[in-house]
Design an enzyme around this catalytic site. Structure first.
Site, PDB file in Angstrom:
ATOM      1  N   ALA A 152       1.466   1.569 -13.103  1.00 44.66           N
ATOM      2  CA  ALA A 152       0.794   2.544 -12.240  1.00 44.66           C
ATOM      3  C   ALA A 152       1.484   3.892 -12.412  1.00 44.66           C
ATOM      4  O   ALA A 152       2.620   3.956 -12.891  1.00 44.66           O
ATOM      5  CB  ALA A 152       0.818   2.106 -10.783  1.00 44.66           C
ATOM      6  N   PHE A 153       0.799   4.962 -12.012  1.00 43.70           N
ATOM      7  CA  PHE A 153       1.340   6.298 -12.284  1.00 43.70           C
ATOM      8  C   PHE A 153       2.649   6.567 -11.549  1.00 43.70           C
ATOM      9  O   PHE A 153       3.389   7.481 -11.907  1.00 43.70           O
ATOM     10  CB  PHE A 153       0.298   7.375 -11.923  1.00 43.70           C
ATOM     11  CG  PHE A 153       0.241   7.706 -10.464  1.00 43.70           C
ATOM     12  CD1 PHE A 153       1.059   8.696  -9.933  1.00 43.70           C
ATOM     13  CD2 PHE A 153      -0.604   7.028  -9.598  1.00 43.70           C
ATOM     14  CE1 PHE A 153       1.022   9.002  -8.580  1.00 43.70           C
ATOM     15  CE2 PHE A 153      -0.653   7.327  -8.251  1.00 43.70           C
ATOM     16  CZ  PHE A 153       0.170   8.317  -7.748  1.00 43.70           C
ATOM     17  N   LYS A 154       2.949   5.764 -10.533  1.00 47.21           N
ATOM     18  CA  LYS A 154       4.146   6.030  -9.730  1.00 47.21           C
ATOM     19  C   LYS A 154       5.441   5.869 -10.527  1.00 47.21           C
ATOM     20  O   LYS A 154       6.498   6.294 -10.066  1.00 47.21           O
ATOM     21  CB  LYS A 154       4.151   5.139  -8.496  1.00 47.21           C
ATOM     22  CG  LYS A 154       3.060   5.553  -7.512  1.00 47.21           C
ATOM     23  CD  LYS A 154       3.146   4.799  -6.207  1.00 47.21           C
ATOM     24  CE  LYS A 154       2.118   5.305  -5.218  1.00 47.21           C
ATOM     25  NZ  LYS A 154       0.742   4.846  -5.539  1.00 47.21           N
ATOM     26  N   ASP A 155       5.370   5.273 -11.722  1.00 50.83           N
ATOM     27  CA  ASP A 155       6.574   5.153 -12.549  1.00 50.83           C
ATOM     28  C   ASP A 155       7.212   6.513 -12.837  1.00 50.83           C
ATOM     29  O   ASP A 155       8.436   6.624 -12.862  1.00 50.83           O
ATOM     30  CB  ASP A 155       6.249   4.454 -13.875  1.00 50.83           C
ATOM     31  CG  ASP A 155       6.163   2.930 -13.713  1.00 50.83           C
ATOM     32  OD1 ASP A 155       6.928   2.373 -12.905  1.00 50.83           O
ATOM     33  OD2 ASP A 155       5.322   2.310 -14.384  1.00 50.83           O
TER      34      ASP A 155
END
Ligand SMILES: *Cc1c(COP(=O)(O)O)cnc(C)c1O
Length: 432
Positions: free
Chosen positions: A105-108
């Site tokens: 997910a983009f939260k990485d």
């Protein structure tokens, strides 16, 4: 660069303090005292600049002297260590795939950057830092992965038992080492309440150095700008700036995109793509901000009824609603429309959307139907495999699991079960 609290414009802290504290003591969000203007060559030469260099040049003014340049360059290099391709779906629509990091997910991006900054700041401290975070699913995995084996930092993640997807749960509970998963017999809101209480508890704060890793932290918010520079670098028609559409829940990701645009990144218009949680779409119609209780949807990472970063968006536009609405449009998409979009895009273009990306796709499409000369990018914020239980029945097919997921689902889950009781959290933190 200094940051002030949106509740008190006269109290400034530097990047280090804003990162360590997360939120100002008056509970306000930190906001940069000025928006840097980009060096124009960053845009005109972007084709010839590496992603690492782009990211470094974008973030450096926000960090200021807080981190030496060589260390910051290294942090940035480790942050943007995965591909972020712009994929053409059809003539006027492109997907920016933000999900190729470790936790899909983009939260990485935010978690990797923040964890490395914090590790730098606590180096040499005699007291360990304990990062406490509540998650409804994606945040916990990204934070766990970002902080895994970081010296001097312990991570404690609270998640609601039985309410996260299987892949999400394995991401939280299989790392071990300095990562501790607490499985709470309660809801996400209960987890969040316990975490908030811990930060104001005297006994705990005397014994431990507690900090948070939630999405309002500037060190998670600001690096999300990188995505939009990488998108522009891959954009085929530089004479015609793209419309950018971002699936939004807490509005941190889209707020970073708006910030990048104000600094000088070319974007024609922004679309906030929401599910049934429509507080911002309603605001854009009535200019009245009315938070609601979140309702559960297929795109669960966007089930937010009072988006914390929206106040930062208002601040970026100096609370001028007219200017804001000339730059931003918001749509609310139902679960039925989300499912129908996943199905039709798979059929027609052989492209598999996750539920969040589907909300983004349809919102962008609605805009382009009204503006046929524009072209746009929507953010694909999660890998569809993370939500295979939702996606497979819709497309009536099995999805291939990537190796990272195959590895993780065979690992054994290790968690500590606790009741929804602050005393239980305290006990755990004292003996951990
Ligand atoms: C967190 C998340 C979002 C929402 O991002 P915000 O910055 O909170 O608006 C959207 N999609 C996915 C997959 C997420 O994990």
């Amino acid at each position: 660069m200094n940051y002030f609290s949106l509740n008190n414009r006269n109290a400034f802290v530097d990047f280090k303090e804003a990162t360590i504290r997360g939120q100002a003591p008056d509970k306000g969000l930190y906001f940069p005292e000025k928006i840097p203007s980009l060096d124009k060559t960053l845009i005109s030469d972007i084709d010839n600049i590496s992603n690492e260099e782009i990211a470094f040049r974008v973030i450096r003014p926000f960090v200021g002297n807080g981190i030496p340049e060589d260390v910051l360059f290294d942090i940035v290099k480790q942050t943007v260590n995965f591909p972020i391709p712009l994929v053409k779906i059809k003539e006027d629509m492109y997907a920016l795939e933000m999900f190729h990091g470790n936790t899909l997910a983009f939260k990485d991006i935010g978690a990797r950057f923040m964890s490395r900054c914090l590790a730098h700041f606590v180096k040499g401290n005699d007291k360990k830092v304990t990062v406490l975070v509540a998650t409804s699913g994606d945040t916990g995995g990204a934070v766990a992965d970002g902080f895994y084996n970081v010296d001097g930092v312990d991570v404690v993640i609270l998640y609601p038992s039985g309410k996260v997807s299987m892949v999400q749960e394995k991401q939280l509970t299989t790392l071990g080492s300095n990562i501790h998963a607490l499985e709470v017999n309660g809801t996400f809101d209960d987890c969040q309440q316990m975490v908030k209480k811990a930060f104001t508890d005297n006994d705990l704060n005397e014994k431990l150095f507690l900090t948070s890793a939630n999405s309002i932290n500037v060190a998670r918010w600001l690096p999300q700008q990188f995505f939009y520079f990488f998108a522009y670098k891959q954009w085929p028609d530089k004479t015609n700036a793209p419309v950018v559409c971002v699936p939004s829940g807490n509005f941190g990701n889209i707020c970073s995109a708006l910030l990048a645009n104000i600094s000088g990144l070319p974007v024609k218009h922004f679309i906030a793509a929401c599910n049934a949680n429509d507080v911002v779409p309603n605001f854009m119609k009535t200019y009245e901000y009315k938070p609601k209780k979140a309702v559960a949807t297929l795109s669960n990472a966007m089930d937010v009824g009072d988006p914390s970063n929206f106040i930062r968006i208002l601040e970026l536009f100096q609370h001028q609603t007219k200017e804001l609405s000339s730059k931003l449009t918001a749509y609310s998409i139902s679960d039925e429309e989300t499912a129908a979009t996943i199905k039709s895009v798979e059929k027609e273009f052989n492209y598999l959307l996750d539920p969040h990306g589907a909300v983004g796709y349809l919102s962008l499409k609605r805009h382009l139907d009204l503006h046929p000369n524009d072209k746009g990018i929507f953010a694909e914020t999660a890998h569809p495999v993370k939500f295979y239980d939702v996606v497979e029945p819709i497309i009536e097919k099995k999805i291939d699991l990537p190796p990272s997921v195959q590895n993780i689902i065979h690992k054994e889950k290790v968690s500590t079960k606790i009741e929804n009781d602050f005393g239980a959290l305290k006990d755990f933190l004292f003996v951990m």
